[in-house]
Design a protein around this motif. Structure first.
Motif, PDB file in Angstrom:
ATOM      1  N   ALA A 132       0.812  -1.224  -0.014  1.00 34.42           N
ATOM      2  CA  ALA A 132       0.023   0.059   0.144  1.00 34.42           C
ATOM      3  C   ALA A 132       0.959   1.296   0.074  1.00 34.42           C
ATOM      4  CB  ALA A 132      -1.046  -0.029   1.217  1.00 34.42           C
ATOM      5  N   VAL A 133       1.980   1.154   0.767  1.00 36.81           N
ATOM      6  CA  VAL A 133       2.765   2.178   0.970  1.00 36.81           C
ATOM      7  C   VAL A 133       3.440   2.633  -0.610  1.00 36.81           C
ATOM      8  CG1 VAL A 133       4.944   3.235   1.743  1.00 36.81           C
ATOM      9  CG2 VAL A 133       3.113   2.062   3.337  1.00 36.81           C
ATOM     10  N   THR A 134       3.897   1.341  -0.981  1.00 35.50           N
ATOM     11  CA  THR A 134       4.513   1.551  -2.360  1.00 35.50           C
ATOM     12  C   THR A 134       3.686   2.141  -3.450  1.00 35.50           C
ATOM     13  OG1 THR A 134       5.961  -0.536  -2.056  1.00 35.50           O
ATOM     14  CG2 THR A 134       5.624  -0.009  -4.139  1.00 35.50           C
ATOM     15  N   ALA A 135       2.198   1.590  -3.377  1.00 40.90           N
ATOM     16  CA  ALA A 135       1.300   2.358  -4.415  1.00 40.90           C
ATOM     17  C   ALA A 135       1.020   3.802  -4.370  1.00 40.90           C
ATOM     18  CB  ALA A 135       0.238   1.539  -4.129  1.00 40.90           C
ATOM     19  N   ILE A 136       1.267   4.070  -3.067  1.00 37.41           N
ATOM     20  CA  ILE A 136       1.114   5.660  -2.548  1.00 37.41           C
ATOM     21  C   ILE A 136       2.251   6.552  -3.228  1.00 37.41           C
ATOM     22  CG2 ILE A 136       0.963   7.585  -0.834  1.00 37.41           C
ATOM     23  CD1 ILE A 136      -0.896   5.567   0.616  1.00 37.41           C
ATOM     24  N   VAL A 137       3.451   6.062  -2.786  1.00 37.18           N
ATOM     25  CA  VAL A 137       4.626   6.409  -3.457  1.00 37.18           C
ATOM     26  C   VAL A 137       4.777   6.612  -4.706  1.00 37.18           C
ATOM     27  CG1 VAL A 137       7.248   6.690  -3.300  1.00 37.18           C
ATOM     28  CG2 VAL A 137       5.936   6.061  -0.979  1.00 37.18           C
ATOM     29  N   LEU A 138       4.386   5.330  -5.488  1.00 38.64           N
ATOM     30  CA  LEU A 138       4.635   5.413  -6.986  1.00 38.64           C
ATOM     31  C   LEU A 138       3.568   6.264  -7.457  1.00 38.64           C
ATOM     32  CD1 LEU A 138       5.346   3.740  -9.491  1.00 38.64           C
ATOM     33  CD2 LEU A 138       3.590   2.179  -9.109  1.00 38.64           C
ATOM     34  N   SER A 139       2.368   6.435  -6.922  1.00 40.96           N
ATOM     35  CA  SER A 139       1.384   7.430  -7.394  1.00 40.96           C
ATOM     36  C   SER A 139       1.979   8.547  -7.440  1.00 40.96           C
ATOM     37  CB  SER A 139      -0.013   7.446  -6.562  1.00 40.96           C
ATOM     38  OG  SER A 139       0.201   7.813  -5.553  1.00 40.96           O
ATOM     39  N   TRP A 140       2.812   9.240  -6.353  1.00 42.36           N
ATOM     40  CA  TRP A 140       3.438  10.560  -6.355  1.00 42.36           C
ATOM     41  C   TRP A 140       4.416  10.723  -7.349  1.00 42.36           C
ATOM     42  CZ3 TRP A 140       4.581  10.213  -0.434  1.00 42.36           C
ATOM     43  CH2 TRP A 140       3.380  10.550   0.358  1.00 42.36           C
ATOM     44  N   PHE A 141       5.264   9.615  -7.691  1.00 41.02           N
ATOM     45  CA  PHE A 141       6.196   9.726  -8.866  1.00 41.02           C
ATOM     46  C   PHE A 141       5.164   9.654 -10.297  1.00 41.02           C
ATOM     47  CE2 PHE A 141       9.017   7.851  -5.869  1.00 41.02           C
ATOM     48  CZ  PHE A 141      10.222   8.690  -5.946  1.00 41.02           C
ATOM     49  N   LEU A 142       4.311   9.150 -10.227  1.00 46.01           N
ATOM     50  CA  LEU A 142       3.460   9.454 -11.560  1.00 46.01           C
ATOM     51  C   LEU A 142       2.792  10.740 -11.747  1.00 46.01           C
ATOM     52  CD1 LEU A 142       1.736   5.631 -11.741  1.00 46.01           C
ATOM     53  CD2 LEU A 142       3.834   6.644 -13.181  1.00 46.01           C
ATOM     54  N   MET A 143       2.427  11.267 -10.588  1.00 44.99           N
ATOM     55  CA  MET A 143       1.928  12.568 -10.615  1.00 44.99           C
ATOM     56  C   MET A 143       2.879  13.585 -10.940  1.00 44.99           C
ATOM     57  SD  MET A 143      -0.639  12.400  -7.310  1.00 44.99           S
ATOM     58  CE  MET A 143      -2.137  11.316  -7.132  1.00 44.99           C
ATOM     59  N   VAL A 144       4.088  13.375 -10.284  1.00 42.39           N
ATOM     60  CA  VAL A 144       5.243  14.277 -10.629  1.00 42.39           C
ATOM     61  C   VAL A 144       5.594  14.308 -12.036  1.00 42.39           C
ATOM     62  CG1 VAL A 144       7.787  14.742 -10.343  1.00 42.39           C
ATOM     63  CG2 VAL A 144       6.343  14.239  -8.470  1.00 42.39           C
ATOM     64  N   ALA A 145       5.705  13.025 -12.706  1.00 38.81           N
ATOM     65  CA  ALA A 145       5.766  13.140 -14.117  1.00 38.81           C
ATOM     66  C   ALA A 145       4.653  13.659 -15.121  1.00 38.81           C
ATOM     67  CB  ALA A 145       5.967  11.378 -14.580  1.00 38.81           C
ATOM     68  N   TYR A 146       3.448  13.253 -14.573  1.00 40.33           N
ATOM     69  CA  TYR A 146       2.445  14.017 -15.585  1.00 40.33           C
ATOM     70  C   TYR A 146       2.401  15.440 -15.379  1.00 40.33           C
ATOM     71  CZ  TYR A 146      -2.236  15.329 -16.916  1.00 40.33           C
ATOM     72  OH  TYR A 146      -3.224  16.146 -17.474  1.00 40.33           O
ATOM     73  N   ILE A 147       2.614  16.018 -14.031  1.00 37.83           N
ATOM     74  CA  ILE A 147       2.528  17.505 -13.825  1.00 37.83           C
ATOM     75  C   ILE A 147       3.778  18.041 -14.549  1.00 37.83           C
ATOM     76  CG2 ILE A 147       2.257  19.375 -12.191  1.00 37.83           C
ATOM     77  CD1 ILE A 147       1.031  17.430 -10.242  1.00 37.83           C
ATOM     78  N   THR A 148       4.774  17.456 -14.565  1.00 34.03           N
ATOM     79  CA  THR A 148       6.102  17.942 -15.188  1.00 34.03           C
ATOM     80  C   THR A 148       5.582  18.196 -16.655  1.00 34.03           C
ATOM     81  OG1 THR A 148       7.605  17.182 -13.280  1.00 34.03           O
ATOM     82  CG2 THR A 148       8.687  17.736 -15.447  1.00 34.03           C
ATOM     83  N   PHE A 149       5.267  17.142 -17.078  1.00 31.66           N
ATOM     84  CA  PHE A 149       4.859  17.147 -18.706  1.00 31.66           C
ATOM     85  C   PHE A 149       3.645  18.235 -18.966  1.00 31.66           C
ATOM     86  CE2 PHE A 149       2.112  15.695 -21.855  1.00 31.66           C
ATOM     87  CZ  PHE A 149       2.985  15.586 -23.245  1.00 31.66           C
ATOM     88  N   ARG A 150       2.839  18.292 -18.072  1.00 30.89           N
ATOM     89  CA  ARG A 150       1.599  19.145 -18.300  1.00 30.89           C
ATOM     90  C   ARG A 150       1.962  20.714 -17.939  1.00 30.89           C
ATOM     91  NH1 ARG A 150      -2.104  21.484 -19.924  1.00 30.89           N
ATOM     92  NH2 ARG A 150      -4.417  20.945 -19.724  1.00 30.89           N
ATOM     93  N   PHE A 151       2.637  20.764 -17.120  1.00 35.13           N
ATOM     94  CA  PHE A 151       3.212  22.206 -16.651  1.00 35.13           C
ATOM     95  C   PHE A 151       4.774  22.385 -16.785  1.00 35.13           C
ATOM     96  CE2 PHE A 151      -1.055  20.949 -14.483  1.00 35.13           C
ATOM     97  CZ  PHE A 151      -1.789  22.191 -14.874  1.00 35.13           C
ATOM     98  N   GLU A 152       5.417  22.225 -15.244  1.00 34.11           N
ATOM     99  CA  GLU A 152       6.725  21.954 -15.131  1.00 34.11           C
ATOM    100  C   GLU A 152       6.989  21.379 -13.903  1.00 34.11           C
ATOM    101  OE1 GLU A 152       9.007  25.685 -14.067  1.00 34.11           O
ATOM    102  OE2 GLU A 152       7.371  26.799 -15.086  1.00 34.11           O
ATOM    103  N   PHE A 153       8.513  21.302 -13.709  1.00 38.02           N
ATOM    104  CA  PHE A 153       8.839  20.440 -12.524  1.00 38.02           C
ATOM    105  C   PHE A 153       8.502  21.287 -11.407  1.00 38.02           C
ATOM    106  CE2 PHE A 153      12.292  19.142  -9.690  1.00 38.02           C
ATOM    107  CZ  PHE A 153      11.697  17.528  -9.441  1.00 38.02           C
ATOM    108  N   ARG A 154       8.642  22.505 -11.375  1.00 38.55           N
ATOM    109  CA  ARG A 154       8.169  23.242  -9.908  1.00 38.55           C
ATOM    110  C   ARG A 154       6.911  22.959  -9.782  1.00 38.55           C
ATOM    111  NH1 ARG A 154      11.559  28.493 -11.380  1.00 38.55           N
ATOM    112  NH2 ARG A 154      10.977  27.902 -13.681  1.00 38.55           N
ATOM    113  N   PHE A 155       6.047  23.004 -10.663  1.00 40.42           N
ATOM    114  CA  PHE A 155       4.445  22.809 -10.419  1.00 40.42           C
ATOM    115  C   PHE A 155       4.462  21.374  -9.594  1.00 40.42           C
ATOM    116  CE2 PHE A 155       4.239  26.414 -13.158  1.00 40.42           C
ATOM    117  CZ  PHE A 155       2.930  26.822 -12.980  1.00 40.42           C
ATOM    118  N   ALA A 156       5.005  20.432 -10.210  1.00 40.37           N
ATOM    119  CA  ALA A 156       4.947  18.923  -9.735  1.00 40.37           C
ATOM    120  C   ALA A 156       5.425  18.901  -8.177  1.00 40.37           C
ATOM    121  CB  ALA A 156       5.602  18.105 -10.510  1.00 40.37           C
ATOM    122  N   ILE A 157       6.565  19.596  -8.005  1.00 42.59           N
ATOM    123  CA  ILE A 157       7.077  19.598  -6.476  1.00 42.59           C
ATOM    124  C   ILE A 157       6.090  20.300  -5.556  1.00 42.59           C
ATOM    125  CG2 ILE A 157       9.120  20.304  -5.122  1.00 42.59           C
ATOM    126  CD1 ILE A 157       9.593  18.056  -7.031  1.00 42.59           C
TER     127      ILE A 157
END
Length: 295
Positions: A132-157
Motif C-alpha cells: 500500500a505504501v509502495t502504491a502511494i509513493v508510486l502514484s506520487w512519482f507518476l503525478m510528478v511525471a504527469y504534472i512536469t509534462f503538463r506544466f513544469e517540474f516546480r509545479f509538480a514539486i
C-alpha cells in the motif's frame, strides 16, 4: 484593498506547521490505534434460537466497548435484516470481557449455541502494508511525471508537497483522537490523495493560463493571488458538496464506516485548504518569490 493570500503565506503555513508538529509528536509518542485488520483479533460464531439483527448485537457489544466489531449475518433467510447465525469479529480481548459480553447477549437476545471461538491473525500483514505504501509513493512519482509534462517540474514539486501535507494531517488526526485504523482507512487515504491533487491542479491550471496574458506591470505575487481568487468559488463549491455527502455517511452510515468517512472529511477539508492557501505560495517559494520566471 483585497486580502493577499500570497503575501500572508506565513500565517497559513504557520497554522499547518503548528498542527503538523503536534500531530507528528502524537504519532511518535502515542502511535496509532490499529484495528483488527492490522493487529488480529477474536472470531465468535453464534447460532441464536431466534433471529437477531446486526443493530441488536452491536447495541450489546457497545456496552462492553466493542461497538466497532465487524458483525455479519449467516445463513439463508428471507429477512435480510436478521438471522439466527451471527459471525462477530472483535479486536484482541480478554476471556473475561468475552464471557461478560456473551452472557449479556444471552440475557438480552436469547439463547444461542457457540459454533466456534478462535483467535485470528491480522488480515493485513506487513507485506500488504508495504504494498500500500509502495502504491502511494508510486502514484506520487507518476503525478510528478504527469504534472512536469503538463506544466513544469516546480509545479509538480509544489503539488506533491501539498499532497504529503494532506496525508500527514489525516494521519495526525487519527493519532491525536486515537481513532481506529483498519483496511477502510487505507481506502480513504487513497481517495484523499486523488481528491487533493485535483484541487491543486485546478489552481495551477489557472496560474498557467494567466501567465500567458501576464502584464509586466503586475507582479507574480498579484498574478498568483488573482488566479487563486478566480478558482476559489469553484473550489469552495466542490469541497462543500463533497463534504455534505461524506458528512451524511459519517452521521447516518453507522459505526462500521464512521472512521472511513471521518478520514475523508479531514482529507477533503485539508485538500481544499492546501489548494487555496498553500499550493500557490509554495510554487512562488520554489521560484524564489518571483526571482525565477515561471514558464
Amino acid at each position: 484593498m483585497k486580502f493577499s493570500i500570497v503575501k500572508n503565506y506565513r500565517i497559513f503555513f504557520g497554522i499547518y506547521i503548528i498542527f503538523l508538529l503536534i500531530g507528528v509528536g502524537s504519532m511518535l509518542f502515542r502511535g496509532f490505534n490499529l484495528g483488527i485488520d492490522f493487529t488480529g483479533g477474536t472470531i465468535i460464531d453464534l447460532d441464536f434460537v431466534k433471529p437477531v439483527s446486526v443493530a441488536e448485537v452491536r447495541d450489546v457489544l457497545k456496552e462492553h466497548d466493542l461497538g466497532n466489531s465487524i458483525i455479519q449475518l449467516e445463513g439463508n433467510t428471507e429477512n435480510a435484516e436478521s438471522a439466527q447465525g451471527v459471525l462477530i469479529r472483535t479486536g484482541v480481548i480478554t476471556d473475561e470481557v468475552r464471557r461478560a459480553a456473551m452472557d449479556d447477549m444471552q440475557a438480552k437476545l436469547g439463547t444461542y449455541d457457540i459454533q466456534r471461538v478462535e483467535q485470528v491473525g491480522a488480515t493485513i500483514g506487513g507485506e500488504l502494508i508495504q504494498q500500500a505504501v509502495t502504491a502511494i509513493v508510486l502514484s506520487w512519482f507518476l503525478m510528478v511525471a504527469y504534472i512536469t509534462f503538463r506544466f513544469e517540474f516546480r509545479f509538480a514539486i509544489a503539488a506533491i508537497i501539498a499532497l504529503i501535507i494532506d496525508v500527514m494531517i489525516t494521519l495526525s488526526c487519527f493519532s491525536l483522537l486515537q481513532l481506529e485504523m483498519d483496511s477502510s482507512f487505507v481506502a480513504a487515504l487513497l481517495t484523499v490523495v486523488g481528491y487533493s491533487i485535483n484541487g491543486t491542479i485546478v489552481v495551477f491550471d489557472r496560474i498557467r493560463e494567466n501567465l500567458k496574458i501576464h502584464r509586466r506591470s503586475e507582479s507574480l505575487e498579484d498574478m498568483v493571488d488573482n488566479s487563486i481568487r478566480q478558482t476559489m468559488t469553484r473550489s469552495c463549491y466542490t469541497v462543500g458538496t463533497s463534504l455534505f455527502a461524506v458528512a451524511s455517511i459519517f452521521f447516518f452510515g453507522g459505526d462500521t464506516i464512521r472512521n472511513f468517512s471521518f478520514a475523508m472529511m479531514v482529507g477533503f477539508a485539508s485538500g481544499a485548504y492546501t489548494s487555496i492557501f498553500l499550493a500557490g505560495p509554495l510554487l512562488l517559494l520554489l521560484c524564489g518569490r518571483g526571482k525565477k520566471k515561471i514558464s
